[in-house]
Write an enzyme that holds these catalytic residues in place. Structure first.
Site, short mmCIF file in Angstrom:
data_model
loop_
_atom_site.label_atom_id
_atom_site.label_comp_id
_atom_site.label_asym_id
_atom_site.label_seq_id
_atom_site.Cartn_x
_atom_site.Cartn_y
_atom_site.Cartn_z
N GLN A 1 49.96 31.50 41.73
CA GLN A 1 49.47 32.07 42.99
C GLN A 1 48.22 31.37 43.49
OE1 GLN A 1 50.19 33.82 40.19
NE2 GLN A 1 50.99 35.85 40.64
N ASP B 1 44.00 44.80 40.03
CA ASP B 1 45.09 45.73 40.32
C ASP B 1 44.79 47.15 39.86
OD1 ASP B 1 47.81 44.09 41.16
OD2 ASP B 1 46.36 42.88 40.07
N LYS C 1 45.39 39.66 37.27
CA LYS C 1 46.40 38.68 36.89
C LYS C 1 46.06 38.01 35.57
CE LYS C 1 49.35 38.30 38.79
NZ LYS C 1 50.62 39.04 38.54
#
Length: 366
Positions: free
Chosen positions: A207, A248, A259
């Protein structure tokens, strides 16, 4: 689905509601940076898959997508009374909630939408659906304000010309606008700060390489992609003055899930005296989760590690693969948690409660 190579990625909405066609509109992030494909989703199965397959990703963007998705589900419910409507609504809510277990914004948005249903249970079903529509739009608009405000607080932690490092994508592609970890970078760009950004590639889904470097470069920022195992090297050289990452889920004690690879960045930053800041909307803070040990970490398919980016498998056939999507960064490695209501610092068990106190006061004044 449409494709347009003339527009910048920053000209598209990451997550939007198509009012005319009653659809969730997203950028398919699995196709970036090579193709910009816009998906228009109306079926609940397709919305669930988009969240699970990371076509829409990033905790805030997932929350907005969930709010729009459950509103669209409510539009399709046929019910003769509230109890029948609510039973079908709960079924649709639980289904969407099962798409990603770690990102708390998913369940947060769905619970907030459920609260709208319960608060309006004495109204006709059609009016309840319209209230859900209004709330979904409100959640999306709030995300823009939240991210910009996080950026303003984050900007107070750095100086013009600083080197900043980020991991994964907590940028505009993970939110509606500005991003969380990238919000200070974008605001700094607008104000002539001339930051130097290092973007970890973020294996196995890349990402950072595919998304963060893409959107920052498109916006004219000075960005350099590095392999995940290079972060300590650039810190040792003195090229990094601060680390900004998203997350998150934030536990009550300040442990954060982000992540996979974030905890390694935090350890290197601690060793080299570089402050590590977590950029987290209050919707990502879960005071009901005591510590990082209680955060459920999603494990994903082995193919993401050994097959996804290669013409041929890059590991022996049949080899075991461990692929957790997230890791937990311990609170003692974190210099501050930047929210839309201020910056929390140790002890987080107290400062996070203070952040929510400020939030409640602000909401009372509205």
């Amino acid at each position: 689905m449409s494709e347009d190579k003339k527009k910048s990625i920053m000209d598209y909405d990451t997550v939007a509601l198509d009012e005319e066609n009653h659809a969730l509109v997203i950028i398919d992030q699995t196709k970036l940076p090579y193709n910009t494909e816009i998906l228009s989703l109306t079926k609940q199965e397709d919305i669930w898959s988009a969240i699970y397959l990371l076509q829409v990703r990033g905790a805030p963007a997932i929350g907005v997508a969930a709010a729009i998705g459950i509103y669209l589900a409510a539009r399709e419910i046929e019910a003769s009374d509230f109890e029948e409507f609510y039973q079908k609504f709960r079924k649709a809510k639980d289904y969407l909630d099962s798409a990603r277990p770690t990102a708390v914004n998913l369940s947060w948005a769905l619970k907030r939408m459920e609260g709208i249903v319960l608060d309006n249970k004495d109204k006709p079903v059609a009016e309840i659906v319209e209230e859900l529509h209004k709330e979904a739009v409100k959640i999306r608009e709030e995300d823009i304000w939240v991210c910009k405000t996080i950026g303003e607080y984050g900007l107070t932690l750095v100086n013009p010309g600083d080197g900043l490092l980020t991991h994964c994508n907590a940028g505009q592609l993970a939110t509606v606008k500005y991003g969380t970890a990238t919000a200070p970078m974008y605001l700094g760009q607008e104000r002539g700060y001339h930051f130097r950004i290092f973007s970890d590639e973020t294996r196995p889904l890349l990402q950072g390489a595919r998304l963060t470097s893409f959107e920052l470069k498109e916006s004219g920022l000075d960005v350099t992609v590095i392999c995940d195992n290079m972060s300590a090297s650039v810190m040792r050289k003195g090229w990094v003055n601060a680390v900004f990452v998203g997350c998150d889920r934030v536990a009550a004690n300040g442990d954060t899930a982000n992540k996979i690879g974030t905890s390694m960045v935090a350890l290197a930053a601690k060793r080299y005296g570089v402050p590590m800041y977590i950029c987290a909307p209050t919707s990502t803070i879960d005071l009901n989760t005591p510590t990082g040990k209680e955060i459920h970490i999603e494990e994903r398919p082995a193919s993401e590690v050994v097959e996804m980016w290669y013409e041929k498998p890059m590991a022996p056939e049949g080899v075991k693969v461990f692929n957790p999507a997230f890791d937990v960064t311990d609170h003692d490695l974190i210099a501050g948690i930047v929210t839309e209501y201020g910056i929390a610092r140790e002890p987080y068990s107290e400062s996070l409660k203070e952040i929510f106190r400020r939030k409640q006061e602000a909401l009372k004044d509205e």
